[in-house]
Motif scaffolding. Structure first.
Motif, PDB file in Angstrom:
ATOM      1  N   ASN A   1      15.996 -49.112 -37.558  1.00  0.00           N
ATOM      2  CA  ASN A   1      16.035 -50.247 -36.628  1.00  0.00           C
ATOM      3  C   ASN A   1      17.454 -50.462 -36.115  1.00  0.00           C
ATOM      4  O   ASN A   1      18.427 -50.247 -36.803  1.00  0.00           O
ATOM      5  CB  ASN A   1      15.453 -51.511 -37.254  1.00  0.00           C
ATOM      6  N   GLY A   2      17.509 -50.826 -34.837  1.00  0.00           N
ATOM      7  CA  GLY A   2      18.783 -51.032 -34.176  1.00  0.00           C
ATOM      8  C   GLY A   2      18.834 -50.315 -32.845  1.00  0.00           C
ATOM      9  O   GLY A   2      17.822 -49.858 -32.314  1.00  0.00           O
TER      10      GLY A   2
ATOM     11  N   GLU B   1      16.000 -48.663 -28.549  1.00  0.00           N
ATOM     12  CA  GLU B   1      16.098 -49.796 -29.458  1.00  0.00           C
ATOM     13  C   GLU B   1      14.835 -49.864 -30.299  1.00  0.00           C
ATOM     14  O   GLU B   1      13.731 -49.967 -29.765  1.00  0.00           O
ATOM     15  CB  GLU B   1      16.275 -51.102 -28.705  1.00  0.00           C
TER      16      GLU B   1
END
Length: 113
Positions: free
Chosen positions: A5-6, A17
């Motif tokens: 995640n990120g 994303e």
């Protein structure tokens, strides 16, 4: 441990994303490609995938698909693995296949890149 995640940027300056990574490995997010611009603009496309949880000390593998929204009649499937170097930098390595719609079975040979 590598965290999917990120926000991720690739060598073509496209952005991905991953905003929702669930405990079962399912994830979703958005992909902003700079490779194919539509009317001079990059468009956000949805992605969905799954991460395989690694064993002790391993690095997770994952797969996701991107439906190129609003500008292409194509879908891309990515598979890869996440690594962390000794300095803590996370890197995703991937391979991909893009499938474009064609008008007939006769043209099927040119539909996948």
């Amino acid at each position: 441990q590598c965290q999917l995640n990120g926000l991720w940027r690739n060598e073509q300056d496209s952005l991905m994303e991953i905003s929702a990574l669930r405990s079962n490995g399912d994830f979703q997010g958005k992909y902003l490609t700079r490779v194919t611009l539509f009317n001079g603009c990059a468009h956000i496309s949805p992605l969905k995938g799954i991460q395989q949880q690694p064993g002790e000390g391993g690095w997770p593998t994952f797969a996701f698909t991107v439906r190129w929204d609003k500008f292409s009649n194509a879908t891309t499937a990515f598979v890869g693995q996440c690594f962390v170097d000794s300095g803590g930098k996370e890197t995703l390595t991937t391979m991909w296949l893009l499938r474009e719609a064609v008008e007939s079975l006769k043209d099927d040979w040119k539909a996948t890149r």
